[in-house]
Design an enzyme around this catalytic site. Structure first.
Site, mmCIF file in Angstrom:
data_model
loop_
_atom_site.group_PDB
_atom_site.id
_atom_site.type_symbol
_atom_site.label_atom_id
_atom_site.label_comp_id
_atom_site.label_asym_id
_atom_site.label_seq_id
_atom_site.Cartn_x
_atom_site.Cartn_y
_atom_site.Cartn_z
ATOM 1 C CE LYS A 497 -3.346 2.388 3.016
ATOM 2 N NZ LYS A 497 -4.126 2.255 4.254
ATOM 3 C CG ASP A 499 -0.641 6.721 2.859
ATOM 4 O OD1 ASP A 499 -1.224 7.580 2.190
ATOM 5 O OD2 ASP A 499 -0.963 6.429 4.023
ATOM 6 C CG ASP A 569 -7.556 8.176 5.716
ATOM 7 O OD1 ASP A 569 -7.296 7.158 5.052
ATOM 8 O OD2 ASP A 569 -6.687 8.967 6.112
HETATM 9 C C1 DGJ Z 1 -3.364 7.565 5.562
HETATM 10 C C2 DGJ Z 1 -4.088 6.394 4.978
HETATM 11 O O1 DGJ Z 1 -5.156 6.819 4.205
HETATM 12 C C3 DGJ Z 1 -4.529 5.464 6.103
HETATM 13 O O2 DGJ Z 1 -5.275 4.387 5.570
HETATM 14 C C4 DGJ Z 1 -3.308 4.980 6.803
HETATM 15 O O3 DGJ Z 1 -2.542 4.209 5.942
HETATM 16 C C5 DGJ Z 1 -2.502 6.157 7.333
HETATM 17 N N1 DGJ Z 1 -2.217 7.105 6.294
HETATM 18 C C6 DGJ Z 1 -1.212 5.706 7.938
HETATM 19 O O4 DGJ Z 1 -0.396 6.731 8.302
#
Ligand code: DGJ
Length: 757
Positions: A497, A499, A569
């Site tokens: 994943k 980010d 989120d």
């Molecule tokens: C933002 C992401 O959207 C969340 O799902 C998570 O991975 C956090 N960052 C972690 O810092």
């Protein structure tokens, strides 16, 4: 062009000659494919045809490439403006808005230019005329037309690319700018494409777009356009949660009605770029016309093109349909499934994922993760993902980003025993990373403070206590690639994943020559794409998820390189219905990750404890994930969740690969319904959500769509039918869902009865 006598067959795949009354030869037909090129003594013209649409280009008398038509496919080539009774010059009125196919800034152009150049001698004026054309076949076998324009004096050429996707009525466009001279030139604006809409005789253009912010991404917005320019854009260094690079335009009649989900003309498009972008709509009156231009944002942008170099814009895919917003979305979805999503995993169903972020946040320990592994396996989860907090000194968001070693206190035995356990329990293993960022409190930043974007004599603004690495610097990009390559080589990792949790600020690159300073926004995205593409080819089994503090990188550029997308989120299942509806306007449900998570949500987004079933149903409308602290589930909850995961696995091929129908928008009333139909129409599922129930009113009927009217379907999960109903009857008589109380939900399954059954 005068009256023509033409030999065609219906559907105009065969055109042998075009002659005027006096027998003069007017047209030569070069091919009979999706791209048709007509050449006469007076004119050159291209007709790009898809199953239901046509897009027509032609040359104006002064050699400029003109847009002539974009809309419903017509029976004969001579039906199109410029090809028959309309002379090309009557087609569009240039008084207020250029009808140039790719307007370059110069002359009397006052609307958004696609190209703006400063030449080395200081001249800032481009005059593009037709040079030549070629046709090729794209790697997927789709036809591509390339029309080359050249400046009338300066050595610059522009290759306009049109990739035609006949079955989904789409055209993907991009431009390549080439410096064919001996000295540099500066690109100051270089958009991917301009889309001309037809002149309006009555009514108004209505723009649909997606905007929002963190926790409320991809909200559907609709506005009637009036004179002037409307700009959708990001200047944040990423696609952004605030605006998404998608547009749809329909026509609102004077009595206020416009296209609906299933009827009415819609022109739409989506851009494939994960950095600064813009889509503008210029609207003029007398006559009423609109023109959409889009591509890399020219804000604070400049690109020095040296002799022999070229600049390739990102793709901008556009389409037209007369079947409303629903068909526009389905065309985009199917294109993504069949062509755009990375081919290595495009045909595979997305796995049911567990992500431990909301269960533990930064408090990651091997012991707790092992507990979660056992619970996830019992529920039928297929992919177990550790989120943030496993590396460096990452005990909170103030430290550790950039130090990508496994934290020895959290994992005294390293990561491998946990990974092995995940695999033993029959799941794949995934992990989180945020490679483009660094905390000032990290070994990486202490060693390389010059690796972040910065302006001398200015502070380095932090967001979430982090700074952004400058990927335009080759050694920074190489560092990211190398650690990820080593990491993937050393551990049995099946999923990443990726980010990205802050927008850009102080976008300075002090060590670079000043003429390259404004290239950083583009170079960053190019390096990001390049790293992911190279890692994908080195580690082809790894599945990649794109995330940017939620849905800040939801765009076709990311989806061409990532298999799935973290949409928001905000995991509140009710809020999610609207976020997901907006996402589905442009992006395929298969790419849309949705978790069942704590209720009330652990991030205290909404203070409502909603039923597990409702939370699952909301998440089951995309690619299902779980994000709760499973150790808190009771045995009954474990059993219910396991049953819902099993149910999802039975229907997920319909959700992930079927055709989406937005039956009732969550924005419209207390009820929402969304349906998926398998491409062969044999199976369908309908999810219905009731947000509030008043006065013991029974839930209204739901009318499915897209079924085979002549065949019968078994019905499961509705009040009605013990006996099968025909598709026609289902679509007209409707179904009554079982829905009770606030935040009720239902899942109705339809299955075609076999002929003999
Ligand atoms: C933002 C992401 O959207 C969340 O799902 C998570 O991975 C956090 N960052 C972690 O810092």
């Amino acid at each position: 062009m005068g009256k023509t006598s033409v030999e065609y067959c219906q559907g105009f795949t065969l055109v042998t000659s075009v002659r005027s009354k006096n027998g003069k030869h007017l047209l030569t037909v070069e091919n009979e494919q999706a791209v048709q090129f007509f050449e006469s003594e007076e004119d050159k013209c291209w007709i790009l045809t898809t199953h239901r649409t046509a897009y027509v280009l032609g040359l104006a008398a002064n050699g400029r490439l003109q847009h002539r038509y974009w809309g419903e496919r017509l029976p004969y080539p001579s039906d199109y403006p410029g090809m028959g009774k309309f002379k090309a010059s009557h087609m569009l009125d240039d008084r207020m808005l250029s009808s140039d196919e790719y307007p370059a800034w110069g002359g009397f152009l006052y609307t958004e230019p696609c190209l703006k150049v400063t030449f080395a001698d200081g001249v800032r004026n481009v005059v593009l005329v037709y040079s030549h054309q070629r046709q090729e076949s794209g790697p997927e076998g789709l036809p591509v037309l390339v029309i080359t324009l050249r400046d009338t004096y300066y050595p610059v050429e522009v290759d306009l690319h049109y990739k035609v996707v006949p079955q989904y009525d789409l055209i993907q466009r991009w431009a390549v700018i080439r410096n064919t001279g001996q000295t540099w030139l500066d690109l100051e604006a270089v958009l991917s494409a301009a889309w001309q809409l037809p002149t309006l005789h009555e009514g108004f253009y209505r723009l649909t777009h997606l905007s929002g912010r963190w926790n409320s991404e991809t909200q559907v917005r609709r506005t009637v356009l009036s004179d002037g320019r409307k700009t959708l854009e990001s200047r944040r260094g990423l696609t952004s949660a605030e605006a998404n690079p998608f547009f749809a335009i329909d026509i609102q009649s004077p009595n206020g009605t416009g296209a609906s989900e299933e009827a009415g003309q819609v022109w739409f498009g989506a851009l494939g770029w994960s950095g600064n972008w813009k889509i503008t709509v210029d609207h003029v009156s007398d006559p009423v016309r609109a023109y959409v231009a889009g591509g890399i944002n020219d804000f604070d942008f400049r690109w020095r093109l040296k002799p022999g170099e070229k600049f390739v814009t990102p793709p901008f895919i556009g389409g037209y349909t007369a079947q409303g917003f629903g068909q526009a979305s389905r065309n985009l979805h199917m294109y993504q499934l069949d062509y755009l999503l990375p081919r290595s995993h495009a045909q595979q169903l997305r796995q049911v994922l567990y992500n431990s972020w909301e269960a533990v946040f930064f408090d990651v320990t091997e012991e707790k993760q092992l507990q979660l592994v056992e619970r996830a396996a019992q529920l039928g989860v297929e992919l177990f993902v550790i989120d943030d907090g496993w590396f460096g000194q990452r005990h909170h968001d103030r430290a550790g980003l950039g130090d990508w070693y496994v934290n020895p206190e959290k994992f005294p035995r390293g990561l491998d025993p946990l990974i092995a356990r995940v695999h033993e329990r029959g799941m794949n293993f995934g992990i989180w990373a945020e490679p483009e960022m660094v905390n000032p409190d990290s070994d990486l930043y202490r060693a390389h403070p010059d690796w972040v974007y910065n302006f001398p004599h200015r502070s380095r603004s932090e967001r979430r206590n982090q700074l952004m690495l400058n990927l335009a610097q080759p050694e920074v990009a190489a560092h990211i690639y190398t650690w990820l390559d080593n990491f993937l080589s050393e551990h049995r990792i099946d999923f990443i994943k990726w980010d990205f949790n802050r927008p850009i600020s102080e976008p300075g690159w002090p060590d670079a020559p000043v003429e390259h300073h404004r290239e950083v926004y583009v170079r960053h995205v190019q390096a990001f794409y390049d790293i992911v593409e190279r890692l994908r080819s080195r580690h082809p089994t790894v599945v990649w998820e794109v995330c940017a503090g939620g849905g800040g990188r939801a765009d076709l550029g990311a989806l061409a390189r990532f298999d799935q997308c973290w949409v928001s989120d905000n995991t509140d299942p009710f809020d999610r219905l609207k976020i997901q509806e907006g996402y589905s306007l442009a992006y395929a449900p298969k790419s849309m990750m949705a978790w069942v998570s704590n209720s009330p949500t652990s991030q205290h987004i909404n203070n409502e404890a909603l039923r597990l079933r409702y939370r699952f149903h909301s998440a089951m409308t995309g690619s299902l994930g779980l994000g709760e602290d499973l150790s808190k589930y009771t045995e009954e909850q474990m059993a219910e969740a396991a049953a819902l995961v099993a149910e999802y696995k039975i229907i997920r091929h319909i959700v992930q690969e079927g055709l989406l129908y937005r039956l009732i928008s969550p924005r419209a009333s207390d009820l929402a319904a969304v349906q998926y139909v398998s491409r062969d129409q044999r199976e369908s599922v309908v999810f219905v959500f009731l947000h509030a129930q008043h006065y013991w009113r029974a839930a209204p009927c739901i009318y499915p769509r897209g079924l085979d009217p002549t065949r019968h379907y078994h019905i499961e999960g509705s009040r009605d039918a013990a006996t099968p109903m025909s598709g026609q009857s289902l679509m007209n008589v409707g179904l009554q869902p079982h829905l009770e109380g606030h935040f009720g939900s239902a899942l109705i399954k339809l299955k075609m009865v076999d002929e003999q059954g």
